[in-house]
Design a protein around this motif. Structure first.
Motif, PDB file in Angstrom:
ATOM      1  N   GLN A 198       0.826  -1.207   0.000  1.00  0.00           N
ATOM      2  CA  GLN A 198       0.000   0.000   0.000  1.00  0.00           C
ATOM      3  C   GLN A 198       0.864   1.261   0.000  1.00  0.00           C
ATOM      4  O   GLN A 198       0.550   2.249  -0.665  1.00  0.00           O
ATOM      5  N   LYS A 199       1.956   1.225   0.777  1.00  0.00           N
ATOM      6  CA  LYS A 199       2.874   2.385   0.796  1.00  0.00           C
ATOM      7  C   LYS A 199       3.497   2.608  -0.567  1.00  0.00           C
ATOM      8  O   LYS A 199       3.657   3.753  -1.023  1.00  0.00           O
ATOM      9  N   CYS A 200       3.860   1.524  -1.237  1.00  0.00           N
ATOM     10  CA  CYS A 200       4.456   1.653  -2.568  1.00  0.00           C
ATOM     11  C   CYS A 200       3.447   2.230  -3.566  1.00  0.00           C
ATOM     12  O   CYS A 200       3.810   3.039  -4.444  1.00  0.00           O
ATOM     13  N   ILE A 201       2.175   1.811  -3.441  1.00  0.00           N
ATOM     14  CA  ILE A 201       1.144   2.346  -4.334  1.00  0.00           C
ATOM     15  C   ILE A 201       0.886   3.820  -4.040  1.00  0.00           C
ATOM     16  O   ILE A 201       0.795   4.653  -4.958  1.00  0.00           O
ATOM     17  N   ASP A 202       0.789   4.194  -2.740  1.00  0.00           N
ATOM     18  CA  ASP A 202       0.510   5.589  -2.363  1.00  0.00           C
ATOM     19  C   ASP A 202       1.646   6.529  -2.746  1.00  0.00           C
ATOM     20  O   ASP A 202       1.425   7.715  -3.003  1.00  0.00           O
ATOM     21  N   SER A 203       2.861   6.009  -2.786  1.00  0.00           N
ATOM     22  CA  SER A 203       4.007   6.852  -3.135  1.00  0.00           C
ATOM     23  C   SER A 203       4.298   6.865  -4.621  1.00  0.00           C
ATOM     24  O   SER A 203       5.107   7.661  -5.098  1.00  0.00           O
ATOM     25  N   GLY A 204       3.666   5.945  -5.362  1.00  0.00           N
ATOM     26  CA  GLY A 204       3.917   5.880  -6.795  1.00  0.00           C
ATOM     27  C   GLY A 204       5.043   4.945  -7.167  1.00  0.00           C
ATOM     28  O   GLY A 204       5.368   4.817  -8.358  1.00  0.00           O
ATOM     29  N   LEU A 205       5.663   4.287  -6.188  1.00  0.00           N
ATOM     30  CA  LEU A 205       6.706   3.308  -6.525  1.00  0.00           C
ATOM     31  C   LEU A 205       6.087   2.090  -7.227  1.00  0.00           C
ATOM     32  O   LEU A 205       6.713   1.474  -8.080  1.00  0.00           O
ATOM     33  N   TRP A 206       4.886   1.747  -6.850  1.00  0.00           N
ATOM     34  CA  TRP A 206       4.158   0.589  -7.421  1.00  0.00           C
ATOM     35  C   TRP A 206       2.921   1.112  -8.116  1.00  0.00           C
ATOM     36  O   TRP A 206       2.069   1.739  -7.507  1.00  0.00           O
ATOM     37  N   VAL A 207       2.841   0.859  -9.404  1.00  0.00           N
ATOM     38  CA  VAL A 207       1.671   1.287 -10.180  1.00  0.00           C
ATOM     39  C   VAL A 207       0.898   0.041 -10.589  1.00  0.00           C
ATOM     40  O   VAL A 207       1.389  -0.767 -11.388  1.00  0.00           O
ATOM     41  N   PRO A 208      -0.303  -0.169 -10.046  1.00  0.00           N
ATOM     42  CA  PRO A 208      -1.070  -1.373 -10.395  1.00  0.00           C
ATOM     43  C   PRO A 208      -1.428  -1.398 -11.866  1.00  0.00           C
ATOM     44  O   PRO A 208      -1.547  -0.360 -12.530  1.00  0.00           O
ATOM     45  N   GLY A 209      -1.616  -2.646 -12.394  1.00  0.00           N
ATOM     46  CA  GLY A 209      -1.987  -2.813 -13.791  1.00  0.00           C
ATOM     47  C   GLY A 209      -3.462  -2.536 -14.009  1.00  0.00           C
ATOM     48  O   GLY A 209      -4.168  -2.072 -13.108  1.00  0.00           O
ATOM     49  N   PRO A 210      -3.988  -2.834 -15.221  1.00  0.00           N
ATOM     50  CA  PRO A 210      -5.402  -2.593 -15.535  1.00  0.00           C
ATOM     51  C   PRO A 210      -6.344  -3.323 -14.589  1.00  0.00           C
ATOM     52  O   PRO A 210      -7.433  -2.848 -14.311  1.00  0.00           O
ATOM     53  N   ASN A 211      -5.946  -4.496 -14.097  1.00  0.00           N
ATOM     54  CA  ASN A 211      -6.776  -5.203 -13.117  1.00  0.00           C
ATOM     55  C   ASN A 211      -5.892  -5.658 -11.978  1.00  0.00           C
ATOM     56  O   ASN A 211      -4.677  -5.685 -12.072  1.00  0.00           O
ATOM     57  N   ASP A 212      -6.489  -5.986 -10.867  1.00  0.00           N
ATOM     58  CA  ASP A 212      -5.743  -6.327  -9.659  1.00  0.00           C
ATOM     59  C   ASP A 212      -4.851  -7.525  -9.824  1.00  0.00           C
ATOM     60  O   ASP A 212      -3.851  -7.703  -9.138  1.00  0.00           O
ATOM     61  N   ASP A 213      -5.227  -8.463 -10.776  1.00  0.00           N
ATOM     62  CA  ASP A 213      -4.444  -9.705 -10.916  1.00  0.00           C
ATOM     63  C   ASP A 213      -3.209  -9.510 -11.783  1.00  0.00           C
ATOM     64  O   ASP A 213      -2.346 -10.367 -11.832  1.00  0.00           O
ATOM     65  N   SER A 214      -3.179  -8.360 -12.543  1.00  0.00           N
ATOM     66  CA  SER A 214      -2.028  -8.140 -13.434  1.00  0.00           C
ATOM     67  C   SER A 214      -0.795  -7.823 -12.624  1.00  0.00           C
ATOM     68  O   SER A 214      -0.868  -7.315 -11.512  1.00  0.00           O
ATOM     69  N   ALA A 215       0.345  -8.058 -13.191  1.00  0.00           N
ATOM     70  CA  ALA A 215       1.607  -7.826 -12.471  1.00  0.00           C
ATOM     71  C   ALA A 215       1.860  -6.339 -12.324  1.00  0.00           C
ATOM     72  O   ALA A 215       1.673  -5.565 -13.276  1.00  0.00           O
ATOM     73  N   PRO A 216       2.335  -5.874 -11.154  1.00  0.00           N
ATOM     74  CA  PRO A 216       2.665  -4.460 -10.979  1.00  0.00           C
ATOM     75  C   PRO A 216       3.966  -4.111 -11.676  1.00  0.00           C
ATOM     76  O   PRO A 216       4.771  -4.969 -11.970  1.00  0.00           O
ATOM     77  N   SER A 217       4.156  -2.853 -11.910  1.00  0.00           N
ATOM     78  CA  SER A 217       5.411  -2.387 -12.522  1.00  0.00           C
ATOM     79  C   SER A 217       5.948  -1.188 -11.754  1.00  0.00           C
ATOM     80  O   SER A 217       5.193  -0.409 -11.202  1.00  0.00           O
TER      81      SER A 217
END
Length: 379
Positions: free
Chosen positions: A357-376
Motif C-alpha cells: 500500500q505504501k508503494c502504491i501511495d508513493s507511486g513506486l508501485w503502479v497497479p496494472g489494468p486489473n488487480d491480478d495483473s503484475a505491478p510495474s
C-alpha cells in the motif's frame, strides 16, 4: 558751529544747548578691552648687552607656541565632544533594540559613563572659551575675524505622513531609479572619491541608499562573492555614519558629508578603531543573514521538489524507498517484477499488504489494468 545752530533755532542759552549736544553724542561703548593688549615684540627697551633681534624672535616664537598648544587643546576637546555625542546616540538606539536584562544593564552603564564624559568635555570647552575671551590681544590676534557662522537650511517637514505601503513604494521607486548610481558608490575605495561622488549626487545621501547597499550585501554573500560584499559593506557603514551624524545634528545628510570625510581623514586611531569595529559587526550580521536566507531557500526548493514527487496517496517515493526492507529495495533496484512478487509472497500477509500500500501511495508501485495483473515500477 554750535552758536550758529543755536541762533538758527532761536535759542540764546548757548550753555544748555552745548550740554544737550554732548549728551546726544554720548554712546554706551566699552573701551576696557583696549587696555589689555600685549605690546608688539619690538617695542620694549632692552639692555645694550642683549641681542635685541634674537630676544624679540624668541618672545614671538614662545607666544606662537603657547597659542598653538591652546588651539590644539581646543581642537582635541571639540573632537572628543563630537565623538562622545555620536557614541551616545548609537548606544541609545541600541538600547531600544535589546531585550535581555544583562545586556540592557551593560548598555545603560556605558551610557551613564559616556554622559559623564560628555559633560566633562562640555565643561572643559566652556572653560577654554572663557580663557580665550579673557586672553589679552597681541599682534597675531588683534586682526582676525570676530566670528564665523555657517547656516544650513533645515528640511521642510512634510505635512502628510506616508503609510507603510506608500513608504515602501517610494523607497522601491528610488532604488529602481538610482540602482546604478548606488552600486557605483559601493565600488569606491578612497575617501575623497566617495566624498566627491556624494557631493555630485546629493540625493544619494539618504536612508534608501543605505537600505539598498545592505540588501546588495546580503545578495553578494549568498552568491559567495565575499570580498566584494566586504567592500560594499564598508560603503554601507560610511552612509550609516553620515545618516547618524545628520540625525544628531538635526540637519540634512548631505550637509554632513564634507565634515564626516574631513573628520575620518584626520581621525585618531581610537575613532578609526570604532569605525572598523562597527564594520566587522555589520559584516558578521550580513554573513549570518545570508546563511539563514540560503538555508531557507534550499529548504523551500527541497519542499517544492518533494511536492512534485508525491504519489497518488500523498507519500514521498524517496522517503518510502528509504524505509523499505533490503530485500524489497533489491527488487526495485533490479526492476525485477517477478522477484518483487516472490518477495511479497514470502512475507507475512499483513506486512506485505502494508508495504504494498505504501508503494502504491508513493507511486513506486503502479497497479496494472486489473488487480491480478503484475505491478510495474514507476520510472
Amino acid at each position: 558751529r554750535i552758536c550758529v545752530v543755536a541762533a538758527d533755532d532761536g535759542r540764546t542759552d548757548k550753555l544748555s544747548y552745548y550740554n544737550e549736544y554732548k549728551s546726544y553724542l554720548r554712546m554706551p561703548i566699552d573701551y576696557s578691552k583696549w587696555k589689555d593688549i600685549e605690546i608688539s615684540d619690538d617695542e620694549d627697551d632692552t639692555h645694550p648687552n642683549i641681542d635685541t633681534p634674537s630676544l624679540f624672535r624668541w618672545r614671538h616664537q614662545a607666544r606662537v607656541e603657547r597659542m598653538g598648544e591652546f588651539e590644539k587643546t581646543k581642537h582635541e576637546t571639540k573632537e572628543n565632544l563630537e565623538t562622545t555625542q555620536v557614541e551616545l546616540a548609537k548606544l541609545k538606539n541600541k538600547l531600544k533594540e535589546v531585550d535581555a536584562a544583562d545586556e540592557r544593564k551593560k548598555i545603560e552603564d556605558d551610557i551613564e559613563k559616556l554622559s559623564k564624559q560628555f559633560e566633562d568635555f562640555k565643561s572643559k570647552e566652556a572653560e577654554l572659551e572663557k580663557q580665550e575671551k579673557l586672553a589679552p590681544w597681541n599682534i597675531d590676534t588683534i586682526c582676525r575675524d570676530g566670528f564665523s557662522k555657517t547656516t544650513v537650511n533645515k528640511v521642510k517637514k512634510e505635512e502628510s505622513v506616508l503609510t507603510e505601503e506608500e513608504r515602501l513604494d517610494q523607497a522601491q521607486a528610488f532604488m529602481d531609479k538610482n540602482k546604478k548610481d548606488i552600486e557605483k558608490f559601493g565600488f569606491y575605495k578612497k575617501w575623497e572619491d566617495s566624498k566627491q561622488y556624494l557631493l555630485d549626487k546629493p540625493h544619494l545621501a539618504c536612508e534608501d541608499t543605505a537600505n539598498y547597499l545592505t540588501y546588495w550585501c546580503v545578495n553578494l554573500e549568498m552568491e559567495e562573492k565575499n570580498d566584494l560584499m566586504k567592500q560594499v559593506a564598508h560603503q554601507t557603514i560610511v552612509m550609516q555614519y553620515i545618516l547618524e551624524l545628520a540625525k544628531t545634528m538635526k540637519v540634512p545628510p548631505i550637509a554632513c558629508v564634507p565634515s564626516f570625510f574631513t573628520k575620518i581623514a584626520q581621525c585618531d586611531d581610537k575613532y578609526m578603531e570604532g569605525f572598523n569595529s562597527e564594520l566587522n559587526a555589520f559584516i558578521s550580521r550580513i554573513e549570518r543573514r545570508a546563511k539563514e536566507k540560503t538555508d531557507k531557500l534550499i529548504k523551500e526548493i527541497e519542499e517544492e521538489e518533494k511536492q512534485k514527487r508525491l504519489g497518488p496517496g500523498g507519500l514521498d517515493p524517496v522517503e518510502v524507498y528509504e524505509e523499505l526492507p533490503d530485500e524489497l529495495k533489491k527488487c526495485f533496484d533490479s526492476k525485477d517484477i517477478k522477484l518483487l512478487q516472490d518477495t511479497l509472497v514470502a512475507m507475512p500477509s499483513e506486512e506485505a499488504q502494508a508495504w504494498l500500500q505504501k508503494c502504491i501511495d508513493s507511486g513506486l508501485w503502479v497497479p496494472g489494468p486489473n488487480d491480478d495483473s503484475a505491478p510495474s515500477k514507476q520510472e
